[in-house]
Enzyme design. Structure first.
Site, PDB file in Angstrom:
ATOM      1  CB  CYS A 155     -25.041  -9.413 -14.990  1.00  0.00           C
ATOM      2  SG  CYS A 155     -24.627 -10.122 -16.572  1.00  0.00           S
ATOM      3  CB  CYS A 170     -27.565 -13.630 -16.184  1.00  0.00           C
ATOM      4  SG  CYS A 170     -26.290 -13.284 -14.964  1.00  0.00           S
ATOM      5  NE  ARG A 197      -3.731  -3.416   4.700  1.00  0.00           N
ATOM      6  CZ  ARG A 197      -3.760  -3.802   3.425  1.00  0.00           C
ATOM      7  NH1 ARG A 197      -4.676  -4.635   3.036  1.00  0.00           N
ATOM      8  NH2 ARG A 197      -2.885  -3.358   2.561  1.00  0.00           N
ATOM      9  N   PRO A 221      -5.521   6.574  -0.180  1.00  0.00           N
ATOM     10  CG  PRO A 221      -7.629   7.014   0.695  1.00  0.00           C
ATOM     11  CD  PRO A 221      -6.828   7.086  -0.559  1.00  0.00           C
ATOM     12  CG  ASP A 222      -3.039   1.285   4.062  1.00  0.00           C
ATOM     13  OD1 ASP A 222      -3.944   0.476   3.775  1.00  0.00           O
ATOM     14  OD2 ASP A 222      -2.029   0.985   4.717  1.00  0.00           O
ATOM     15  CB  THR A 249       0.098   6.062   0.754  1.00  0.00           C
ATOM     16  OG1 THR A 249       1.427   5.540   0.836  1.00  0.00           O
ATOM     17  CG2 THR A 249      -0.845   5.100   1.431  1.00  0.00           C
ATOM     18  CD  GLN A 292       1.121  -6.954   0.094  1.00  0.00           C
ATOM     19  OE1 GLN A 292       1.910  -6.092   0.449  1.00  0.00           O
ATOM     20  NE2 GLN A 292       0.609  -7.805   0.942  1.00  0.00           N
ATOM     21  CG  ASN A 293      -0.743  -1.285  -3.836  1.00  0.00           C
ATOM     22  OD1 ASN A 293      -1.070  -1.538  -2.678  1.00  0.00           O
ATOM     23  ND2 ASN A 293       0.394  -0.701  -4.138  1.00  0.00           N
ATOM     24  CG  HIS A 350      -4.320  -8.426  -2.400  1.00  0.00           C
ATOM     25  ND1 HIS A 350      -3.835  -7.578  -1.433  1.00  0.00           N
ATOM     26  CD2 HIS A 350      -3.924  -9.671  -2.031  1.00  0.00           C
ATOM     27  CE1 HIS A 350      -3.183  -8.285  -0.515  1.00  0.00           C
ATOM     28  NE2 HIS A 350      -3.217  -9.548  -0.856  1.00  0.00           N
ATOM     29  CB  CYS A 362     -23.377 -15.302 -16.835  1.00  0.00           C
ATOM     30  SG  CYS A 362     -23.134 -13.552 -17.202  1.00  0.00           S
ATOM     31  CB  ALA A 397      -0.931  -0.008   1.209  1.00  0.00           C
ATOM     32  CB  THR A 453       4.318  -4.460   2.218  1.00  0.00           C
ATOM     33  OG1 THR A 453       3.804  -5.508   3.045  1.00  0.00           O
ATOM     34  CG2 THR A 453       5.670  -4.890   1.670  1.00  0.00           C
TER      35      THR A 453
HETATM   36 ZN    ZN Z   1     -24.375 -12.313 -15.743  1.00  0.00          ZN
END
Ligand code: ZN
Length: 253
Positions: A156, A159, A40, A37-38, A32, A109-110, A127, A138, A28, A197
């Protein structure tokens, strides 16, 4: 710059030049510096508790998404999307180092896509990315704008299923393909640069165990559990450090 800072920058520039396989692993703290903003951070935690009555970890959990999707999307739109954020010096110089053949892989990780926006090609997003969305029924893919345009719970058009961000929520496992690629990159790396990190969040933090190269460099404002095993620890802003390091490269890349 103090003599110590100059020495550290020279060391890092030397490590990068000497390595034929370098991996950058960022958290993160990289974003920043682009004004993202982080969630966490202490402030993020306080805001989440005050406004939603839950911690960010609870709000971004699969359970919360499943049972309270409306509040999940409210928090997500308000706190995890920074549509106008721009890559900072760190992103830009990492992309230039890759173009010059001096950086093989970025592992992040961002979820903000700023490495790609800066021009990096080989980026492993542990992530996921908030630029990608998909229908949980779907699988139809949608853009970030799609969920920003819709109010409440995005659905969606094909569907009617819920359209969710392609990011890893708490309680969810990391994508196997991305994780395998990250392990392979770290296993093969000679130089590993870790920044922004706390190395406190697993399983991403466990990736360091796969590193068997010569040189580990940590660039972080606060201490991490890996400090004692590093060849070099720099306590400073990643953008500032990489800008200074880049002065030592005479390629016009
Ligand atoms: Zn769908």
């Amino acid at each position: 710059m103090t003599p110590l800072e100059t020495e550290q920058i020279e060391k890092l520039a030397y490590f990068i030049k000497a390595s034929n396989n370098t991996v950058f692993f960022g958290g993160a703290g990289i974003s920043t510096e682009s004004g993202i903003p982080d969630f966490r951070s202490e402030h993020g935690l306080y805001r989440a508790k005050q406004v939603y009555g839950h911690s960010p970890e609870e709000l971004l959990s699969y359970t919360f998404f499943k049972h309270e999707p409306e509040r999940f999307f409210h928090y997500y739109r308000e706190n995890l999307i920074a549509r106008d954020a721009k890559p900072n010096s760190a992103h830009i110089i990492l992309a230039k180092l890759e173009q010059a053949g001096k950086l093989q892989t970025v592992i992040t990780q961002n979820i903000d896509g700023l490495h790609q926006a800066a021009g990096s090609q080989k980026v492993l997003e542990l992530h996921g990315s908030n630029w990608r969305q998909y229908c949980i029924k779907c699988g139809e893919k949608y853009s970030l704008d799609y969920i920003l345009r819709q109010e409440n719970i995005p659905t969606c058009v094909k569907c009617g299923g819920i359209v969710r961000p392609d990011v890893v929520l708490y309680q969810e496992g990391l994508d196997d393909v991305v994780m395998e690629a990250a392990i392979q990159a770290i296993t093969q790396a000679k130089l590993l640069i870790v920044s922004g990190t706390s190395l406190a969040v697993y399983p991403a933090a466990g990736l360091l165990r796969w590193f068997s190269g010569d040189t580990l460099v940590l660039i972080n404002k606060s201490p991490t559990p890996a400090d004692s095993t590093a060849s070099l620890v720099i306590r400073d802003s990643i953008g500032k450090v990489l800008r200074a390091v880049y002065q030592h490269f005479d390629c016009h890349c």
